[in-house]
Write a protein that holds these residues in place. Sequence first.
Motif, PDB file in Angstrom:
ATOM      1  N   ARG A  13       0.847  -1.191   0.000  1.00  0.00           N
ATOM      2  CA  ARG A  13       0.000   0.000   0.000  1.00  0.00           C
ATOM      3  C   ARG A  13       0.887   1.247   0.000  1.00  0.00           C
ATOM      4  NH1 ARG A  13      -1.570  -4.220   2.717  1.00  0.00           N
ATOM      5  NH2 ARG A  13      -3.757  -4.927   2.722  1.00  0.00           N
ATOM      6  N   THR A  53      -0.828   4.838   0.593  1.00  0.00           N
ATOM      7  CA  THR A  53      -1.890   4.953   1.589  1.00  0.00           C
ATOM      8  C   THR A  53      -1.362   5.535   2.889  1.00  0.00           C
ATOM      9  OG1 THR A  53      -3.030   3.033   0.648  1.00  0.00           O
ATOM     10  CG2 THR A  53      -3.682   3.719   2.857  1.00  0.00           C
ATOM     11  N   PHE A  69      -2.202   6.031   6.815  1.00  0.00           N
ATOM     12  CA  PHE A  69      -3.027   5.464   7.881  1.00  0.00           C
ATOM     13  C   PHE A  69      -3.056   6.456   9.037  1.00  0.00           C
ATOM     14  CE2 PHE A  69      -1.453   1.913   5.423  1.00  0.00           C
ATOM     15  CZ  PHE A  69      -2.588   1.113   5.275  1.00  0.00           C
ATOM     16  N   GLU A  71      -6.145   8.186  11.751  1.00  0.00           N
ATOM     17  CA  GLU A  71      -7.537   8.375  12.149  1.00  0.00           C
ATOM     18  C   GLU A  71      -7.868   9.858  12.039  1.00  0.00           C
ATOM     19  OE1 GLU A  71      -9.770   5.891  15.440  1.00  0.00           O
ATOM     20  OE2 GLU A  71      -8.768   7.623  16.321  1.00  0.00           O
ATOM     21  N   LYS A 121      -4.448   9.196  -0.613  1.00  0.00           N
ATOM     22  CA  LYS A 121      -5.381   8.163  -0.175  1.00  0.00           C
ATOM     23  C   LYS A 121      -5.251   7.977   1.338  1.00  0.00           C
ATOM     24  CE  LYS A 121      -6.686   3.315  -0.815  1.00  0.00           C
ATOM     25  NZ  LYS A 121      -6.368   2.027  -1.490  1.00  0.00           N
ATOM     26  N   ILE A 122      -6.324   8.241   2.061  1.00  0.00           N
ATOM     27  CA  ILE A 122      -6.315   8.113   3.517  1.00  0.00           C
ATOM     28  C   ILE A 122      -7.212   6.952   3.937  1.00  0.00           C
ATOM     29  CG2 ILE A 122      -7.161   9.157   5.665  1.00  0.00           C
ATOM     30  CD1 ILE A 122      -6.169  11.803   4.768  1.00  0.00           C
ATOM     31  N   GLU A 123      -6.656   6.114   4.788  1.00  0.00           N
ATOM     32  CA  GLU A 123      -7.484   5.147   5.504  1.00  0.00           C
ATOM     33  C   GLU A 123      -7.586   5.664   6.930  1.00  0.00           C
ATOM     34  OE1 GLU A 123      -7.172   1.015   5.359  1.00  0.00           O
ATOM     35  OE2 GLU A 123      -6.722   0.903   3.213  1.00  0.00           O
ATOM     36  N   SER A 124      -8.805   6.048   7.309  1.00  0.00           N
ATOM     37  CA  SER A 124      -8.998   6.704   8.599  1.00  0.00           C
ATOM     38  C   SER A 124      -8.987   5.678   9.736  1.00  0.00           C
ATOM     39  CB  SER A 124     -10.309   7.487   8.609  1.00  0.00           C
ATOM     40  OG  SER A 124     -10.446   8.206   9.822  1.00  0.00           O
ATOM     41  N   ARG A 125      -7.811   5.186  10.012  1.00  0.00           N
ATOM     42  CA  ARG A 125      -7.607   4.252  11.117  1.00  0.00           C
ATOM     43  C   ARG A 125      -6.136   4.252  11.479  1.00  0.00           C
ATOM     44  NH1 ARG A 125      -6.106  -1.189   9.090  1.00  0.00           N
ATOM     45  NH2 ARG A 125      -6.046  -1.143   6.798  1.00  0.00           N
ATOM     46  N   GLU A 147      -5.334  -8.446   7.848  1.00  0.00           N
ATOM     47  CA  GLU A 147      -5.612  -7.086   8.320  1.00  0.00           C
ATOM     48  C   GLU A 147      -5.647  -7.042   9.847  1.00  0.00           C
ATOM     49  OE1 GLU A 147      -6.151  -4.147   7.009  1.00  0.00           O
ATOM     50  OE2 GLU A 147      -6.091  -4.611   4.871  1.00  0.00           O
TER      51      GLU A 147
END
Length: 567
Positions: free
Chosen positions: A115, A118, A120, A122, A229-233, A291
């Motif tokens: 990734r 990406t 990561f 929050e 690209k953000i994964e909000s975690r 994951e």
Amino acid sequence: MSVGVVMLVHTAFDRAEQAVRHWVAGGCPVVVHVDKDVDRHTYDTFVAALSDLDHVLFSKRHRCEWGGWGLVAASQAASTLLLEQFPDVRHAFLASGSCLPLRPIAELRAYLDARPDTDFIESATTADVPWTVGGLDRERFTLRFPFSWKRQRWLFDRYVQVQQLVRLRRRIPEGIVPHMGSQWWCLTRSTLQAILNDPRRKRFDAYFKLVWIPDESYYQTLSRCHARKIESRSLTLSKFDFQGKPHIFYDDHRELLLRSGCFVARKIWPHADELYATFPVKIPSVPAQTEPAPATIDRLFASAVDRRLNGRQGLFMQSRFPNTDREKGIAATPYAVFQGLDDLFPDFTDWLSRRSGAEIHGHLFAKDRVHFSDEASTYRGALSDNARLRDYNGRMFLTNLLWAGREKTHGFQFGPADSQDIRWMIAKDAQARIWVVSGAWAVPLFLSGRSAADVRAEAARLQRIENKFLKILRSSHTRARIEITTLADFMQSPMDMLQDIIDDIAGHRGQAVTEVPKMADLSGLAGFLQDLKNQGMHPFLTGEFTGQTQRSSNDVDQPKPYVVGGK
């Protein structure tokens, strides 16, 4: 060298050294920031302990205080050094000295390699998620917070109040929308460089320096301006209690951490030797591309928070004990209270025990002593039958009795001659079922053989006490299930209440009453009550007791048919 680590350290330096060595052994360069409040000797000792590692650097030190700008400044300085000195780093992982890798670091590197674009972190707006606990959410971005919440609490509170009073509002810099989230992020090189080299950085920094708890909003807000690209975690497992304080992981959380599948956990107790010996695991416990699944343990944390806030039914927590009505439930099990029935039926207690299978006590709050179900001198939990000990705290006496025998339904006799301290307790307890035959206190007085003139004062006293109890039972604050009938009405159809009692206590095991308790000989009771009236004491709680009422009582040994259903 696809992952670099920014580590913030302020205590437990032996464990921080161990964590640094884990990261370096996994192929990650580490830039360490040590809180400026740490004394020079401790700092130099820590630096010397890590001097044998080639890929460990130390950044410029800042004073880090919870809720202050220093934590952001520390991460900025360490991140800048990391990006300058290690050009092969593609992701920067923010950790603390109390963070511990759980899975092999090679798995984290492989996960991020898959990734590459990406971020990561929050990141959510305060309007969308009400995460703040006991504090300010939107106002942390529109007010100024120049004072320390911990060291200058009085000034902090007064300054906030003044700003609210005069309706002072800060202008949020153009081009950003405030976001919040966990401070433990993992950002791509391009995003982190864009944040650190943003031409508007001075303006943004000046704004966030006066935001409350900026480490939970600075990167969370600015990454929204630069990330592709953000994964909000967060990739770091960190849990918080109902007060917003972080959960600390101890040795007995080992299996829980293994089950989570997370890469890193925070906050680890410095003396959790078993955790530091176990993690990071040498042999993968899950497939490499699995994951992280913190949700698998969320239920346990939610249960822990509920237990801490509400406790268990019928069990008082030390922290909640002085606060009336904050308990989850007064009693651990449903229980029944009977007033007046044992006056009418001398063997009522034994009869009900046989018929229902419940634990039926005598008068637990009698003035002479506690009458347990087996008339023993002590009950489970070392409860004494001493009336003085019981009356020291009658409420907790009953609570403890019900908790100690919570596997069974309990019942006990109560009356106006007993200690009355528990009246409000049982009335407000939804676990209680109370049956009252009002005016039944007249039966023992009648059976005593004394004249109405002799017992007049005692009858008046008992009636006053019972009347107060009935007013409590009819209060709007009452939560118990109540059934009240006068002595006269009860004598018209005594089997109805007896059957209701059996049905309620025994439930589906209840059957039609075929064996009834023997009623006391009430011949002449109507005349006795009339004599009380003639003496000027009106027994209004007994109801209108007439000769016809007394004749009906003779039919108690002939139970009515118990109809279950039909037309």
